[in-house]
Scaffold this active site. Structure first.
Site, PDB file in Angstrom:
ATOM      1  N   ARG A 191      65.938 -23.782  28.376  1.00 10.26           N
ATOM      2  CA  ARG A 191      66.322 -24.998  29.093  1.00 10.26           C
ATOM      3  C   ARG A 191      65.673 -26.242  28.500  1.00 10.26           C
ATOM      4  NH1 ARG A 191      69.150 -21.589  30.333  1.00 10.26           N
ATOM      5  NH2 ARG A 191      69.857 -20.915  32.400  1.00 10.26           N
TER       6      ARG A 191
ATOM      7  N   SER B 254      70.841 -23.345  39.320  1.00 11.05           N
ATOM      8  CA  SER B 254      69.420 -23.037  39.519  1.00 11.05           C
ATOM      9  C   SER B 254      68.627 -24.316  39.726  1.00 11.05           C
ATOM     10  CB  SER B 254      68.855 -22.283  38.311  1.00 11.05           C
ATOM     11  OG  SER B 254      69.486 -21.032  38.168  1.00 11.05           O
TER      12      SER B 254
ATOM     13  N   GLU C 266      64.578 -27.477  37.357  1.00  9.19           N
ATOM     14  CA  GLU C 266      65.610 -27.433  36.325  1.00  9.19           C
ATOM     15  C   GLU C 266      66.650 -28.517  36.597  1.00  9.19           C
ATOM     16  OE1 GLU C 266      69.028 -24.278  34.930  1.00  9.19           O
ATOM     17  OE2 GLU C 266      66.982 -23.557  35.114  1.00  9.19           O
TER      18      GLU C 266
END
Length: 305
Positions: A178, A227, A297
């Site tokens: 990420r 998420s 995130e």
């Protein structure tokens, strides 16, 4: 700062559409967010460059937004300009001979995945079912925990305000979970993915299996941002939150999903304050019980920043 001056200067002068005070709830998968002072739907490179120049001259903050699938927008809105990449930025070109796909940052990731399947090109299967645009996928290195799109990026082109376009080889960029080393000040314009010829049936079967796993484990029928927290090394953020007995916890119209505790869903009428309350509760509970500092995130838009 003069949003009005920017709006008057740009309207009708470039290949773009401009609207004022558009609710961000229309532009985010959460269906949450107050008005953006200005929304610019730019369709070519010249329009993008000129828009950013004028916004800079007027002291107006700006941000490039894809489909808003990983974004929580402030209930109070955003006092700057939200830039959407459309037109030439949404094109997708496939080369079966070179086993590559070159696509603009505004192209839907789902379209890129489908074009790969249609051409019998493998390597992007980990992105099946992930919403949003190619630009957003590259900027956050989308994929699974162990497979991500950055491994398939042969090269990409960005725009650096005040300087111009810059090309990166995929190997010049550090790709992580990420995360990438790309400067956040640069706008991704397009990327070329290096794929591999494969049998279409095998590609389709792999994609179908991945989609089934997503549908079985994720709450896909309610608005969310995916998420909320990054998974810590060798741990699952959802499992940690669940072990804190927070599955199903509610704040206003928002809920920590009973299906996957790392998803916070909007049951209708949820506000950014509701989501933040649940994020804070989950973060503090995991920190207190396991000593793990969960990192968001989700990206935040507005909130005075």
């Amino acid at each position: 700062m003069s949003v009005f001056n920017a709006y008057m200067t740009l309207s009708g002068a470039v290949d773009a559409d401009f609207t004022r005070d558009e609710p961000l709830s229309r532009r985010t998968s959460y269906r949450i967010g107050g008005p953006a002072a200005l929304v610019a739907r730019v369709r070519d490179y010249a329009a993008l460059v000129r828009t950013i120049e004028v916004l800079g001259d007027e002291g107006v903050r700006w941000v490039v937004l894809g489909k808003g699938t990983n974004v929580l927008a402030d209930d109070a809105g955003f006092d700057g300009c939200v830039i959407l990449l459309e037109g030439e930025f949404a094109r997708v070109n496939v080369s079966a001979e070179e086993a590559t796909i070159t696509a603009g940052a505004g192209a839907l990731l789902s379209r890129v995945v489908n074009e790969a399947l249609r051409a019998g090109l493998s390597g992007i299967e980990p992105c099946v079912g992930i919403p949003g645009t190619l630009g957003g996928a590259v900027s956050m290195n989308a994929g699974s925990r162990r497979e991500w799109i950055g491994r398939r990026v042969r090269d990409l082109v960005t725009y650096r305000p005040g300087t111009g376009m810059r090309r990166y080889e995929g190997g010049e960029v550090e790709w992580g979970y990420r995360a990438t080393s790309l400067p956040t000040s640069e706008v991704i314009l397009e990327a070329t993915l290096a794929l591999m010829p494969a049998e279409k049936g095998a590609i389709a079967a792999d994609m179908d299996a991945r989609l089934r796993r997503r549908r079985q484990s994720q709450p896909l029928t309610l608005p969310s941002c995916g998420s909320v927290f990054r998974n810590p090394p060798d741990r699952s953020a959802g499992e940690l939150i669940e072990r804190c007995s927070l599955s199903g916890a509610v704040s206003g119209g928002a809920q920590i999903s009973p299906e996957h505790a790392n998803f916070i869903v909007n049951h209708g009428g949820a506000t950014s304050a509701d989501v933040l309350a649940l994020m804070t509760r989950a973060h503090d509970a995991v920190l207190g019980r396991f000593g793990i500092d969960l990192a968001p995130e989700v990206k935040f838009l507005g909130f005075g920043g």
